[in-house]
Write a protein that holds these residues in place. Structure first.
Motif, PDB file in Angstrom:
ATOM      1  N   VAL A 213       0.856  -1.180   0.000  1.00 27.80           N
ATOM      2  CA  VAL A 213       0.000   0.000   0.000  1.00 27.80           C
ATOM      3  C   VAL A 213       0.893   1.231   0.000  1.00 27.80           C
ATOM      4  O   VAL A 213       2.065   1.159   0.359  1.00 27.80           O
ATOM      5  N   LYS A 214       0.330   2.337  -0.410  1.00 24.46           N
ATOM      6  CA  LYS A 214       1.094   3.586  -0.404  1.00 24.46           C
ATOM      7  C   LYS A 214       0.330   4.655   0.351  1.00 24.46           C
ATOM      8  O   LYS A 214      -0.902   4.621   0.448  1.00 24.46           O
ATOM      9  N   LEU A 215       1.071   5.602   0.895  1.00 24.26           N
ATOM     10  CA  LEU A 215       0.489   6.790   1.516  1.00 24.26           C
ATOM     11  C   LEU A 215       0.551   7.911   0.487  1.00 24.26           C
ATOM     12  O   LEU A 215       1.645   8.231   0.002  1.00 24.26           O
ATOM     13  N   PRO A 216      -0.577   8.495   0.109  1.00 26.02           N
ATOM     14  CA  PRO A 216      -0.538   9.561  -0.896  1.00 26.02           C
ATOM     15  C   PRO A 216       0.259  10.761  -0.408  1.00 26.02           C
ATOM     16  O   PRO A 216       0.155  11.152   0.756  1.00 26.02           O
ATOM     17  N   MET A 217       1.071  11.320  -1.274  1.00 27.84           N
ATOM     18  CA  MET A 217       1.910  12.474  -0.948  1.00 27.84           C
ATOM     19  C   MET A 217       1.521  13.612  -1.883  1.00 27.84           C
ATOM     20  O   MET A 217       1.884  13.616  -3.057  1.00 27.84           O
ATOM     21  N   LYS A 218       0.771  14.564  -1.378  1.00 30.39           N
ATOM     22  CA  LYS A 218       0.246  15.658  -2.196  1.00 30.39           C
ATOM     23  C   LYS A 218       1.160  16.880  -2.221  1.00 30.39           C
ATOM     24  O   LYS A 218       0.986  17.784  -3.042  1.00 30.39           O
ATOM     25  N   GLY A 219       2.102  16.942  -1.288  1.00 32.29           N
ATOM     26  CA  GLY A 219       2.967  18.116  -1.194  1.00 32.29           C
ATOM     27  C   GLY A 219       4.282  17.934  -1.924  1.00 32.29           C
ATOM     28  O   GLY A 219       4.384  17.169  -2.893  1.00 32.29           O
ATOM     29  N   HIS A 220       5.301  18.603  -1.425  1.00 31.37           N
ATOM     30  CA  HIS A 220       6.606  18.597  -2.078  1.00 31.37           C
ATOM     31  C   HIS A 220       7.556  17.535  -1.531  1.00 31.37           C
ATOM     32  O   HIS A 220       8.470  17.104  -2.230  1.00 31.37           O
ATOM     33  N   VAL A 221       7.364  17.110  -0.277  1.00 30.13           N
ATOM     34  CA  VAL A 221       8.239  16.077   0.278  1.00 30.13           C
ATOM     35  C   VAL A 221       7.861  14.726  -0.303  1.00 30.13           C
ATOM     36  O   VAL A 221       6.714  14.493  -0.692  1.00 30.13           O
ATOM     37  N   THR A 222       8.813  13.823  -0.368  1.00 24.19           N
ATOM     38  CA  THR A 222       8.581  12.533  -1.016  1.00 24.19           C
ATOM     39  C   THR A 222       8.408  11.376  -0.048  1.00 24.19           C
ATOM     40  O   THR A 222       8.084  10.266  -0.456  1.00 24.19           O
ATOM     41  N   SER A 223       8.629  11.637   1.252  1.00 25.78           N
ATOM     42  CA  SER A 223       8.480  10.547   2.215  1.00 25.78           C
ATOM     43  C   SER A 223       8.185  11.114   3.593  1.00 25.78           C
ATOM     44  O   SER A 223       8.390  12.297   3.848  1.00 25.78           O
ATOM     45  N   LEU A 224       7.713  10.242   4.478  1.00 32.72           N
ATOM     46  CA  LEU A 224       7.426  10.611   5.858  1.00 32.72           C
ATOM     47  C   LEU A 224       8.379   9.888   6.797  1.00 32.72           C
ATOM     48  O   LEU A 224       8.951   8.845   6.455  1.00 32.72           O
ATOM     49  N   ASN A 225       8.540  10.423   7.991  1.00 35.17           N
ATOM     50  CA  ASN A 225       9.295   9.744   9.032  1.00 35.17           C
ATOM     51  C   ASN A 225       8.701   8.353   9.266  1.00 35.17           C
ATOM     52  O   ASN A 225       7.489   8.162   9.190  1.00 35.17           O
ATOM     53  N   ALA A 226       9.558   7.374   9.564  1.00 35.79           N
ATOM     54  CA  ALA A 226       9.101   5.991   9.727  1.00 35.79           C
ATOM     55  C   ALA A 226       8.024   5.856  10.791  1.00 35.79           C
ATOM     56  O   ALA A 226       7.046   5.128  10.609  1.00 35.79           O
ATOM     57  N   SER A 227       8.191   6.561  11.903  1.00 35.65           N
ATOM     58  CA  SER A 227       7.197   6.444  12.975  1.00 35.65           C
ATOM     59  C   SER A 227       5.878   7.109  12.586  1.00 35.65           C
ATOM     60  O   SER A 227       4.803   6.653  12.986  1.00 35.65           O
ATOM     61  N   VAL A 228       5.943   8.181  11.785  1.00 36.58           N
ATOM     62  CA  VAL A 228       4.718   8.842  11.325  1.00 36.58           C
ATOM     63  C   VAL A 228       3.959   7.920  10.366  1.00 36.58           C
ATOM     64  O   VAL A 228       2.745   7.734  10.487  1.00 36.58           O
ATOM     65  N   SER A 229       4.674   7.335   9.403  1.00 33.95           N
ATOM     66  CA  SER A 229       4.047   6.405   8.466  1.00 33.95           C
ATOM     67  C   SER A 229       3.411   5.234   9.197  1.00 33.95           C
ATOM     68  O   SER A 229       2.275   4.849   8.919  1.00 33.95           O
ATOM     69  N   ALA A 230       4.156   4.676  10.154  1.00 35.61           N
ATOM     70  CA  ALA A 230       3.650   3.537  10.913  1.00 35.61           C
ATOM     71  C   ALA A 230       2.390   3.920  11.685  1.00 35.61           C
ATOM     72  O   ALA A 230       1.421   3.149  11.741  1.00 35.61           O
ATOM     73  N   SER A 231       2.379   5.115  12.272  1.00 34.07           N
ATOM     74  CA  SER A 231       1.216   5.551  13.051  1.00 34.07           C
ATOM     75  C   SER A 231      -0.019   5.705  12.176  1.00 34.07           C
ATOM     76  O   SER A 231      -1.124   5.304  12.562  1.00 34.07           O
ATOM     77  N   ILE A 232       0.152   6.289  10.999  1.00 28.22           N
ATOM     78  CA  ILE A 232      -0.980   6.446  10.077  1.00 28.22           C
ATOM     79  C   ILE A 232      -1.562   5.084   9.713  1.00 28.22           C
ATOM     80  O   ILE A 232      -2.784   4.878   9.735  1.00 28.22           O
TER      81      ILE A 232
END
Length: 246
Positions: A213-232
């Motif tokens: 699965v992917k987390l949609p990225m609508k802004g300018h950054v290309t990735s999230l912090n590992a703990s943020v992604s895991a929390s989502i």
């Protein structure tokens, strides 16, 4: 088993509440009376000795101690069977978090905190090329380390194969995946794989995932912090498994 120190008011209180074996508690002799009594009362209930010490004694143990430290045995790791037992005791479909080569102790602590909050049944980490359970992790988890079991495995790919043999579906995260994380169903036994902060998951671990699965990225950054992604992702599993109000 070696000794570890837990520092900080909330981590120490959570350690005492958990029933974990605590050797002794040190409190700053000049600490505010109300806070000091809260620590002493919690330790007394667990029959743990409390010593009032000068600031220099606590400073020698570590920074940011907030005037309190607890001496405990080094953390014990769970087994995969232990994680399944937690799910079975709650009569819930297994929900595990697999961390592939995560190196930042603050990320691990944060993930543990969220895993406990959403009711996950445990975390799996590899023995090599991965952060282990340390005092820094304990402090970052703000006490969650006492409640969420962590299994340490020799080979993550073999662990994944064992999970699959036990009817657990393994879901990876990949920016190139075609499925949005909100489109997946998570009511079956599930293990979410979160990769390292810089490289993501290894090629072999990715090969063993059932889907991505992917987390949609609508802004300018290309990735999230590992703990943020895991929390989502963890909260999405909770959202899909439980209706509001349950």
């Amino acid at each position: 088993m070696s000794e570890e120190w837990i520092t900080g008011k909330n981590p120490v209180l959570e350690t005492l509440k958990s029933g974990r074996s605590v050797n002794k508690v040190l409190v700053l002799e000049s600490m505010k009376q109300q806070v000091q009594q809260q620590i002493i009362q919690a330790a007394k209930q667990q029959q743990v000795n409390v010593q009032k010490v000068p600031k220099q004694k606590l400073d020698a143990i570590g920074d940011h101690h907030q005037g309190v430290a607890a001496s405990v045995a080094a953390y014990d790791y769970a087994s995969l069977d232990d994680l399944f037992a937690v799910a079975e005791s709650r009569q819930e479909a297994p929900f595990f978090i697999l961390l592939d080569q995560l190196e930042d102790p603050h990320n691990l602590g944060s993930i543990m905190r969220t895993a406990d909050a959403v009711g996950a049944h445990g975390i799996v980490i590899p023995k090599r090329r991965s952060v282990q359970l340390t005092q820094t992790v304990a402090k970052s988890s703000t006490g969650a380390i006492e409640h969420i079991p962590v299994a340490r495995v020799t080979n993550m790919n073999q662990a994944i194969e064992e999970l699959k043999d036990r009817q657990v579906w393994v879901v990876g995260t990949d920016a190139s995946a075609t499925e949005d994380y909100r489109q997946s169903s998570y009511d079956m036994p599930i293990a979410l794989v979160v990769g390292s902060e810089g490289q993501g998951m290894s090629r072999l671990v990715a090969k063993n995932c059932d889907w991505f699965v992917k987390l949609p990225m609508k802004g300018h950054v290309t990735s999230l912090n590992a703990s943020v992604s895991a929390s989502i992702l963890m909260y999405e599993v909770l959202r899909k498994r439980e209706q509001v109000g349950d």
